[in-house]
Design a protein around this motif. Structure first.
Motif, PDB file in Angstrom:
ATOM      1  N   ASP A 202       0.854  -1.183   0.000  1.00 28.26           N
ATOM      2  CA  ASP A 202       0.000   0.000   0.000  1.00 28.26           C
ATOM      3  C   ASP A 202       0.895   1.239   0.000  1.00 28.26           C
ATOM      4  O   ASP A 202       1.563   1.557   0.983  1.00 28.26           O
ATOM      5  CB  ASP A 202      -0.884  -0.010   1.256  1.00 28.26           C
ATOM      6  CG  ASP A 202      -1.874   1.143   1.257  1.00 28.26           C
ATOM      7  OD1 ASP A 202      -1.925   1.874   0.248  1.00 28.26           O
ATOM      8  OD2 ASP A 202      -2.564   1.317   2.281  1.00 28.26           O
ATOM      9  N   ARG A 203       0.887   1.956  -1.111  1.00 26.29           N
ATOM     10  CA  ARG A 203       1.765   3.103  -1.257  1.00 26.29           C
ATOM     11  C   ARG A 203       1.008   4.428  -1.154  1.00 26.29           C
ATOM     12  O   ARG A 203       1.541   5.469  -1.506  1.00 26.29           O
ATOM     13  CB  ARG A 203       2.521   3.025  -2.586  1.00 26.29           C
ATOM     14  CG  ARG A 203       3.407   1.792  -2.660  1.00 26.29           C
ATOM     15  CD  ARG A 203       4.161   1.700  -3.961  1.00 26.29           C
ATOM     16  NE  ARG A 203       4.998   0.509  -3.966  1.00 26.29           N
ATOM     17  CZ  ARG A 203       6.242   0.455  -3.498  1.00 26.29           C
ATOM     18  NH1 ARG A 203       6.789   1.530  -2.995  1.00 26.29           N
ATOM     19  NH2 ARG A 203       6.940  -0.668  -3.526  1.00 26.29           N
ATOM     20  N   THR A 204      -0.175   4.377  -0.656  1.00 24.36           N
ATOM     21  CA  THR A 204      -0.921   5.614  -0.451  1.00 24.36           C
ATOM     22  C   THR A 204      -0.461   6.288   0.832  1.00 24.36           C
ATOM     23  O   THR A 204       0.066   5.648   1.745  1.00 24.36           O
ATOM     24  CB  THR A 204      -2.427   5.318  -0.368  1.00 24.36           C
ATOM     25  OG1 THR A 204      -2.681   4.424   0.722  1.00 24.36           O
ATOM     26  CG2 THR A 204      -2.928   4.715  -1.669  1.00 24.36           C
ATOM     27  N   GLN A 205      -0.667   7.569   0.929  1.00 24.78           N
ATOM     28  CA  GLN A 205      -0.250   8.349   2.101  1.00 24.78           C
ATOM     29  C   GLN A 205      -1.188   8.045   3.266  1.00 24.78           C
ATOM     30  O   GLN A 205      -2.401   8.247   3.172  1.00 24.78           O
ATOM     31  CB  GLN A 205      -0.273   9.844   1.757  1.00 24.78           C
ATOM     32  CG  GLN A 205       0.305  10.725   2.839  1.00 24.78           C
ATOM     33  CD  GLN A 205       0.524  12.140   2.348  1.00 24.78           C
ATOM     34  OE1 GLN A 205       1.388  12.373   1.508  1.00 24.78           O
ATOM     35  NE2 GLN A 205      -0.264  13.065   2.843  1.00 24.78           N
ATOM     36  N   ARG A 206      -0.617   7.559   4.386  1.00 22.84           N
ATOM     37  CA  ARG A 206      -1.436   7.119   5.508  1.00 22.84           C
ATOM     38  C   ARG A 206      -1.872   8.268   6.405  1.00 22.84           C
ATOM     39  O   ARG A 206      -2.917   8.208   7.042  1.00 22.84           O
ATOM     40  CB  ARG A 206      -0.665   6.099   6.351  1.00 22.84           C
ATOM     41  CG  ARG A 206      -0.371   4.805   5.642  1.00 22.84           C
ATOM     42  CD  ARG A 206       0.221   3.802   6.601  1.00 22.84           C
ATOM     43  NE  ARG A 206       0.496   2.525   5.959  1.00 22.84           N
ATOM     44  CZ  ARG A 206       0.936   1.446   6.606  1.00 22.84           C
ATOM     45  NH1 ARG A 206       1.174   1.507   7.892  1.00 22.84           N
ATOM     46  NH2 ARG A 206       1.151   0.323   5.944  1.00 22.84           N
ATOM     47  N   GLN A 209      -0.825  15.466   5.621  1.00 23.78           N
ATOM     48  CA  GLN A 209       0.424  16.037   5.107  1.00 23.78           C
ATOM     49  C   GLN A 209       1.201  16.760   6.190  1.00 23.78           C
ATOM     50  O   GLN A 209       2.435  16.749   6.190  1.00 23.78           O
ATOM     51  CB  GLN A 209       0.100  16.989   3.950  1.00 23.78           C
ATOM     52  CG  GLN A 209       1.326  17.610   3.301  1.00 23.78           C
ATOM     53  CD  GLN A 209       2.250  16.596   2.659  1.00 23.78           C
ATOM     54  OE1 GLN A 209       1.783  15.537   2.216  1.00 23.78           O
ATOM     55  NE2 GLN A 209       3.534  16.885   2.616  1.00 23.78           N
TER      56      GLN A 209
END
Length: 733
Positions: A202-206, A209
């Motif tokens: 899973d390379r989405t931003q957890r 920001q």
């Protein structure tokens, strides 16, 4: 003669790099008579003969590919690296796939169809290797778990459930077909069988920001800082965690199943830090560029030198032995040993042993002993010569004050050699001399009573001060015997020969050494340097006045009264100085007007006499008579300290003043060459007070008032303070 045909097939590619041109990727279309039809991009196809391809290969200008290396991104990535460069788990999968495709190749070569070969290979290979592969998977998982346990510093029972790897199942015939076609198309290269796992996970931003921004800010503020305390990463994470809690994020609050943590863990924080900088950049920010340079760079090892005196190392070492006074037998302290070593032959070319702390005075005596020939004719008991002499080409030194002094720079110019300062805190760059110091410690000092140890634990109950029994002359003779009759004539492990033989062989092979002038010019060439003006009464140096009628001609020149002249002198005997006439290049000898306070007096002692005279003069003008009286008082007090009172530390400081520290390690020239016979400093108990010569006062009026003689306790305290002050500042040139 025709070249051999290269095995290619339509669809293969040839990468060509012509000299001075751009790289070209040619596609192989079909076989022609004694050649191949190839095409570059959309251009017209041309025919390359086998001879032309052979010439390209001889010029190392061509690289063959079984297929288009740019057609598939994963294939291009695999073919760009060596098989051994990939992770172990990926290589294991590729090797297992290779068993399947080779089995297909064997079945198809035996006459079976490809469809049947895919089915039989999938079943037979799995049955043959299933047990072996499962054992490999178990061993690999255990090794991963052990590495993870060691990294987390946890017991085996504290580890979470091991992650499951790729399941071991029978592949479908369609899968085996894909492996085989890719393998065949790319000339049976095992690298194309490597799995593509680069896009997994899973390379989405957890997190939001702002959390990533704060992580970077805290790492740069609290971790990536140049601080001698070197704060750990846990300190920066603690600050970051406190900031998140201040924002209302609580990681300890119970969460629903599948709900993410409100802010990253320490492991994720560390992974984020590792993505910001590599190891070298991180060390460069935290510990400096020099530390990173020495830690990560790979240096070329230099070969053996082919000429003596090409490279010489200079350094000081505090002797690991306490010496005693010859007359009283009381412990004085540890002397200093200054040495020069020739890198080519490992010969000790010169040295100096005294209580003189690291300064240009000690370095000057070491250089004089190293550069000029050594006269061993009057020394009995030596079996071998000490032939070392000459001017070096490069002198490698550390960053001590004496090695950065103006005196050494002027001597470098006068003697025509080069100083090479080494980086600070890098003793391994003078490793040859450092190892020799260690050898002296193990084979000379360690066998004497009064030896010191590297730590209090190693010393134990041994009392080095009470057990000391070696005098300074005895230690000098022990070192002389060891250097001349042991170290120089013992086979060196690196050279595989004796240093003395290597020296003689290299000298004979290179036609000799660059010799120095006569001993009478030793002070003009390597004496200590100060810059002084010429006044009405001459030149003043540490309270001493130097006069010569020849100074008038220098002062009469345009600007002569304001000019600072270069003055050279023997740092251990101020009876005379040498003033440089820059117009003629001549050194003018100028004697001290009062030899009673200058003869056999070092620059350190002269400074001490002047300080004592000033401290007892109550702020009035100091005359030569005051300096003479101060000299007598200091000598009496130093004799008392060496005889009975004072600590060992104080005695060592006094020994710097009272002992004949200017004596060369061995004679290097006649004693009357350029200077008077130095009167031997008798031991403290037998020294007679210096006879006071008539001294003319410097002021034109009557004799200066004489201050009351200070008490013994106040004199001892004042002398100790002046010694400490001079010890701190006197290493200047």
């Amino acid at each position: 003669m025709s070249a051999a045909q290269i095995e290619l097939h339509p669809g293969a590619h040839v990468h060509v790099q012509r000299e001075g041109g751009r790289p070209e990727l040619w596609k192989v279309l079909k076989r022609k008579r004694k050649g191949w039809l190839v095409q570059l991009g959309d251009q017209d196809a041309v025919t390359w003969s086998d001879d032309h391809i052979h010439d390209l290969r001889l010029n190392h200008a061509v690289e063959l590919y079984a297929a288009d290396p740019e057609a598939d991104e994963h294939v291009a990535y695999c073919l760009s690296k060596a098989f051994e460069a990939f992770p172990e788990d990926l290589k294991t999968i590729a090797l297992r796939r290779a068993e399947y495709v080779r089995e297909v190749d064997d079945w198809h070569g035996a006459g079976e169809t490809l469809e049947e070969s895919y089915v039989w290979a999938a079943l037979h290979v799995f049955e043959a290797f299933e047990g072996e592969w499962r054992e490999e998977d178990v061993a690999y998982a255990a090794a991963l778990a052990e590495r993870r346990r060691q990294r987390q510093r946890k017991a085996a029972t504290e580890l979470k459930r091991q992650k499951k790897g790729q399941p071991l199942v029978v592949p479908k015939p369609r899968t085996v077909e894909l492996w085989y076609r890719t393998w065949i198309t790319h000339d049976r290269d095992i690298r194309v069988l490597l799995p593509d796992f680069r896009g997994r996970g899973d390379r989405t931003q957890r997190y939001a920001q702002w959390i990533y921004v704060e992580m970077r800010a805290h790492i740069e503020k609290y971790y990536l800082v140049k601080d001698r305390r070197r704060p750990p990463l846990t300190y920066a994470y603690g600050k970051f965690e406190g900031h998140c809690r201040g924002k209302g994020l609580d990681a300890d609050k119970p969460r629903k199943k599948g709900e993410p943590r409100p802010y990253p863990t320490y492991a994720a924080f560390r992974t984020f830090k590792n993505g910001l900088l590599d190891a070298r950049e991180e060390m460069q920010v935290r510990e400096g560029g020099r530390k990173a340079y020495l830690t990560f760079n790979v240096f070329r090892k230099t070969g053996p030198l082919a000429k003596v005196m090409a490279e010489v190392e200079f350094d000081h070492s505090l002797v690991d032995l306490i010496v005693v006074d010859e007359q009283t037998g009381r412990a004085i302290g540890r002397p200093w040993f200054t040495a020069a070593l020739d890198r080519a032959s490992r010969m000790l070319i010169g040295c100096h042993l005294s209580f003189e702390v690291p300064s240009y005075a000690a370095l000057q005596r070491c250089m004089g002993h190293a550069f000029w020939p050594k006269d061993l004719r009057g020394i009995e008991g030596l079996s071998n010569p000490w032939p070392c002499e000459g001017i070096p080409q490069f002198a490698f030194v550390d960053n001590g004050k004496e090695f950065r002094s103006k005196s050494l720079r002027r001597s470098e110019t006068a003697m025509n050699f080069r100083i090479r300062p080494l980086p600070v805190m890098a003793p391994w760059l003078k490793g040859k001399l450092e190892r020799l110091f260690g050898r002296f410690n193990a084979q000379v000092y360690a066998h004497r009573e009064g030896k010191t140890f590297h730590s209090a634990v190693a010393r134990g109950d041994y009392n080095s001060i009470k057990r000391a029994e070696t005098t300074l002359p005895q230690l000098r003779r022990d070192l002389l015997d060891y250097v001349v009759d042991d170290y120089h004539v013992t086979r060196h492990r690196t050279l595989e020969a004796r240093p003395l033989d290597v020296w003689n062989d290299l000298v004979a092979r290179n036609g000799g050494i660059r010799a120095v002038p006569s001993h009478s010019q030793i002070i003009e060439l390597i004496g200590q340097v100060r810059e002084r003006p010429i006044g009405n009464t001459g030149i003043h140096l540490e309270g001493l006045n130097f006069h010569s009628d020849r100074l008038t001609a220098l002062r009469e020149r345009r600007g002569g009264r304001q000019k600072l002249y270069q003055v050279r002198f023997d740092p251990f005997d101020l009876w005379r100085i040498w003033v440089l006439d820059e117009e003629t290049g001549e050194h003018i000898p100028v004697d001290c007007t009062n030899q009673a306070i200058a003869r056999n007096v070092s620059i350190f002692a002269a400074g001490l006499h002047l300080q004592q005279a000033r401290s007892s003069g109550a702020g009035r003008f100091v005359t030569e008579q005051d300096i003479l009286l101060a000299k007598q008082r200091v000598e009496e007090e130093s004799d008392r300290i060496l005889g009975h009172g004072g600590s060992v530390t104080t005695a060592a400081k006094v020994a710097r003043y009272r002992y004949p520290n200017g004596d060369y390690f061995t004679p290097v020239g006649p004693r009357n060459a350029g200077q008077p016979d130095p009167a031997k400093h008798a031991p403290a108990a037998e020294r007679a007070p210096a006879e006071a010569a008539p001294v003319a006062p410097e002021t034109p009026s009557g004799p200066a008032p004489t201050a009351a003689a200070p008490s013994a306790s106040s004199l001892h305290e004042s002398l100790t303070e002046d010694l400490d002050a001079l010890m701190d500042e006197w290493s200047r040139a």
